[in-house]
Design a protein around this motif. Structure first.
Motif, mmCIF file in Angstrom:
data_model
loop_
_atom_site.group_PDB
_atom_site.id
_atom_site.type_symbol
_atom_site.label_atom_id
_atom_site.label_comp_id
_atom_site.label_asym_id
_atom_site.label_seq_id
_atom_site.Cartn_x
_atom_site.Cartn_y
_atom_site.Cartn_z
ATOM 1 N N GLU A 295 80.107 58.282 31.278
ATOM 2 C CA GLU A 295 79.227 57.269 31.873
ATOM 3 C C GLU A 295 79.751 55.866 31.605
ATOM 4 O O GLU A 295 79.753 55.001 32.505
ATOM 5 N N LEU A 296 80.202 55.599 30.379
ATOM 6 C CA LEU A 296 80.736 54.284 30.047
ATOM 7 C C LEU A 296 82.003 53.991 30.851
ATOM 8 O O LEU A 296 82.205 52.869 31.326
ATOM 9 N N ALA A 297 82.856 55.013 31.011
ATOM 10 C CA ALA A 297 84.082 54.818 31.792
ATOM 11 C C ALA A 297 83.762 54.569 33.258
ATOM 12 O O ALA A 297 84.424 53.747 33.920
ATOM 13 N N MET A 298 82.763 55.267 33.792
ATOM 14 C CA MET A 298 82.373 55.051 35.180
ATOM 15 C C MET A 298 81.933 53.608 35.393
ATOM 16 O O MET A 298 82.292 52.970 36.399
ATOM 17 N N ARG A 299 81.185 53.067 34.458
ATOM 18 C CA ARG A 299 80.738 51.676 34.590
ATOM 19 C C ARG A 299 81.921 50.716 34.534
ATOM 20 O O ARG A 299 81.987 49.746 35.300
ATOM 21 N N ARG A 300 82.870 50.969 33.620
ATOM 22 C CA ARG A 300 84.034 50.079 33.519
ATOM 23 C C ARG A 300 84.856 50.087 34.801
ATOM 24 O O ARG A 300 85.329 49.050 35.262
ATOM 25 N N HIS B 269 83.968 51.430 37.953
ATOM 26 C CA HIS B 269 83.298 51.388 39.257
ATOM 27 C C HIS B 269 81.990 50.571 39.216
ATOM 28 O O HIS B 269 81.148 50.725 40.096
ATOM 29 N N GLY B 270 81.860 49.720 38.203
ATOM 30 C CA GLY B 270 80.607 49.002 38.026
ATOM 31 C C GLY B 270 80.243 48.052 39.148
ATOM 32 O O GLY B 270 79.065 47.691 39.296
ATOM 33 N N THR B 271 81.213 47.646 39.969
ATOM 34 C CA THR B 271 80.890 46.767 41.091
ATOM 35 C C THR B 271 80.258 47.525 42.253
ATOM 36 O O THR B 271 79.785 46.909 43.206
ATOM 37 N N GLU B 272 80.235 48.854 42.166
ATOM 38 C CA GLU B 272 79.734 49.658 43.279
ATOM 39 C C GLU B 272 78.254 50.006 43.156
ATOM 40 O O GLU B 272 77.626 50.417 44.135
ATOM 41 N N TYR B 273 77.693 49.856 41.973
ATOM 42 C CA TYR B 273 76.293 50.223 41.777
ATOM 43 C C TYR B 273 75.664 49.306 40.721
ATOM 44 O O TYR B 273 76.358 48.612 39.973
ATOM 45 N N GLY B 274 74.355 49.281 40.705
ATOM 46 C CA GLY B 274 73.633 48.463 39.741
ATOM 47 C C GLY B 274 72.193 48.914 39.675
ATOM 48 O O GLY B 274 71.791 49.892 40.316
ATOM 49 N N TYR B 275 71.415 48.197 38.894
ATOM 50 C CA TYR B 275 69.982 48.447 38.853
ATOM 51 C C TYR B 275 69.273 47.335 39.616
ATOM 52 O O TYR B 275 69.612 46.158 39.476
ATOM 53 N N ALA B 276 68.309 47.718 40.429
ATOM 54 C CA ALA B 276 67.475 46.748 41.143
ATOM 55 C C ALA B 276 66.036 46.920 40.697
ATOM 56 O O ALA B 276 65.551 48.046 40.532
ATOM 57 N N CYS B 277 65.353 45.807 40.501
ATOM 58 C CA CYS B 277 63.931 45.811 40.138
ATOM 59 C C CYS B 277 63.108 45.452 41.368
ATOM 60 O O CYS B 277 63.413 44.483 42.067
ATOM 61 N N TYR B 278 62.068 46.210 41.594
ATOM 62 C CA TYR B 278 61.166 46.006 42.728
ATOM 63 C C TYR B 278 59.774 45.689 42.200
ATOM 64 O O TYR B 278 59.250 46.411 41.345
ATOM 65 N N VAL B 279 59.195 44.619 42.711
ATOM 66 C CA VAL B 279 57.815 44.265 42.364
ATOM 67 C C VAL B 279 56.982 44.476 43.620
ATOM 68 O O VAL B 279 57.209 43.829 44.647
ATOM 69 N N LEU B 280 56.028 45.397 43.545
ATOM 70 C CA LEU B 280 55.319 45.890 44.721
ATOM 71 C C LEU B 280 53.814 45.805 44.518
ATOM 72 O O LEU B 280 53.322 45.925 43.399
ATOM 73 N N ALA C 201 84.656 57.816 46.364
ATOM 74 C CA ALA C 201 84.331 59.231 46.173
ATOM 75 C C ALA C 201 84.032 59.534 44.715
ATOM 76 O O ALA C 201 83.156 60.358 44.403
ATOM 77 N N GLU C 202 84.734 58.849 43.805
ATOM 78 C CA GLU C 202 84.516 59.091 42.374
ATOM 79 C C GLU C 202 83.109 58.667 41.961
ATOM 80 O O GLU C 202 82.417 59.391 41.229
ATOM 81 N N ALA C 203 82.682 57.499 42.425
ATOM 82 C CA ALA C 203 81.346 57.034 42.078
ATOM 83 C C ALA C 203 80.273 57.923 42.701
ATOM 84 O O ALA C 203 79.265 58.255 42.058
#
Length: 422
Positions: free
Chosen positions: A231-236, A238-249, A160-162
């Motif tokens: 933002e930095l605390a959220m990454r520390r 809850h960082g396993t819950e989200y990330g950046y994905a790159c899409y090549v289309l 819920a926090e993330a």
């Protein structure tokens, strides 16, 4: 909040980020991987870098791909940083900066089909991923590609926090949901990568150092620092819950309509396979695979038609095979009617089948085929992954394509369905 308060906070936020190497998670290594997935580019390709920030990607694309880069950002100080860096590296004649809103690109400089590559690292969220897919497609020349990164959920059950944090910033989706959105928007997916944690470090480590040294007395800085620390605390935490994905289309070839085969296509599919090969063996192979419930996967046989109501011009089939005990897919056969060969129908139907495999959540495709044809789809020799067939074949002809790099590629011997006779 008044307009003046908003302007003060925005300026403080940008001031905190000035002269940082990056404005979002990323790395030169990730940029190079995405560039490689985009495939061969023309000599001196025309590249549009949207939301370029200080231009780390623009500089690499100009230097290593020999690109003529048009770099767009709304914040003039970032463009100043980029121009200074380009001149210092002898790339001033390769990079043109434009102060513009990516949501309202001026028509004279951004006409349809103007770019071989549209690049957007960490910036599409400003207008929304789906809007970016829709609006930026027109900018691509024939055969051009879109490279775009987006923040995504990397868990099926974010806390819920993330959720509360990201719902204030953007609407995150899982990787697969963005992949499906790209296919629905008329693109083929050339590759998807979730960026490694080290890409976040390249952004957040310098930013954290800047936060500790920031001048609290500057107008709006107290707010900017509080938001950045959150933002930095959220990454520390809850960082396993989200990330950046790159899409090549790459936009689908408009000359061909692709879709899953239907029961009514059986005779036409048989005819295309019979005509495309010197013997009827491949046509019989399809019939036998269709009758094998352990091999047949509904929705993974695709056809390419000459227009929405045209005849079937090409066919591609993916069926279940295994590497050791791990599931994989075998691409075979791929057939194009003789009078439609060398016109793009075969490529269109293979890409459509691979898209369907991605959307099913498949992770590995194998093909035994021409080593000068299949690498354009991303296939590499299977031996690189420790995968080998159970029969003698030239190493370069047995190829593999990893669709999902978040899971390990299995090693071992390929086990084909009985219909293949090997």
């Amino acid at each position: 909040m008044t307009d003046n308060d908003h302007a003060v906070r925005t300026e403080a936020f940008f001031s905190l980020h000035h002269n940082l190497p990056r404005q979002s998670p990323g790395s030169d290594a990730t940029t190079r991987r995405m560039l490689a997935l985009a495939g061969p580019l023309p000599h001196r390709p025309r590249v549009l870098d949207l939301g370029c920030g200080p231009g780390r990607a623009a500089l690499l694309l100009a230097a290593e791909a020999g690109a003529e880069v048009t770099a767009v950002d709304l914040h003039e100080p970032f463009l100043d940083e980029l121009r200074e860096a380009a001149e210092a590296r002898g790339l001033g004649d390769r990079i043109r900066t434009v102060r513009a809103d990516m949501a309202e690109l001026p028509g004279a400089d951004f006409q349809d089909g103007s770019f071989d590559l549209v690049w957007a690292e960490g910036s599409a969220y400003i207008i929304g991923f789906d809007t970016a897919l829709r609006d930026w497609k027109r900018l691509l020349a024939t055969g051009g590609s879109l490279v775009v990164s987006e923040c995504v959920w990397t868990t099926d059950a974010p806390t819920a926090e993330a959720r509360a944090f990201w719902e204030r910033e953007a609407s995150l989706r899982p990787v697969a949901a963005n992949t499906a959105a790209a296919v629905a928007a008329g693109y083929h997916v050339l590759g998807v990568r979730v960026q490694p944690d080290s890409d976040w470090d390249e952004y957040y480590v310098p930013l954290a150092e800047r936060v500790e040294a920031a001048d609290l007395s500057a107008p709006g800085m107290e707010w900017a620092l509080a938001a950045t620390r959150e933002e930095l605390a959220m990454r520390r935490e809850h960082g396993t819950e989200y990330g950046y994905a790159c899409y090549v289309l790459r936009p689908a070839d408009p000359r061909w309509t692709t879709r899953p085969e239907t029961a009514a296509d059986g005779a036409a599919v048989h005819a295309v396979n019979t005509a495309a090969f010197p013997t009827p063996d491949e046509a019989r192979l399809v019939d036998e695979l269709r009758a094998d419930p352990a091999a047949w996967l509904p929705g993974l046989g695709h056809v390419a038609l000459d227009g929405p109501d045209g005849d079937i011009a090409a066919y591609a089939l993916l069926t279940r095979c295994r590497v050791g005990d791990a599931p994989a897919l075998a691409l075979a056969p791929v057939a194009t009617a003789p009078d439609r060969q060398r016109q793009g129908a075969g490529q269109a139907v293979v890409r459509a089948a691979l898209d369907a495999a991605r959307l099913r959540g498949e992770s590995l495709v194998l093909v035994l085929g021409h080593p000068e044809y299949y690498p354009r789809f991303g296939f590499v020799p299977a031996s690189r992954y420790g995968i080998r067939p159970g029969f003698d074949v030239p190493d370069e002809a047995m190829m593999a394509l990893a669709l999902d790099h978040s899971v390990p590629v299995p090693r071992g011997t390929i086990r084909y369905p009985a219909a293949f006779g090997v």
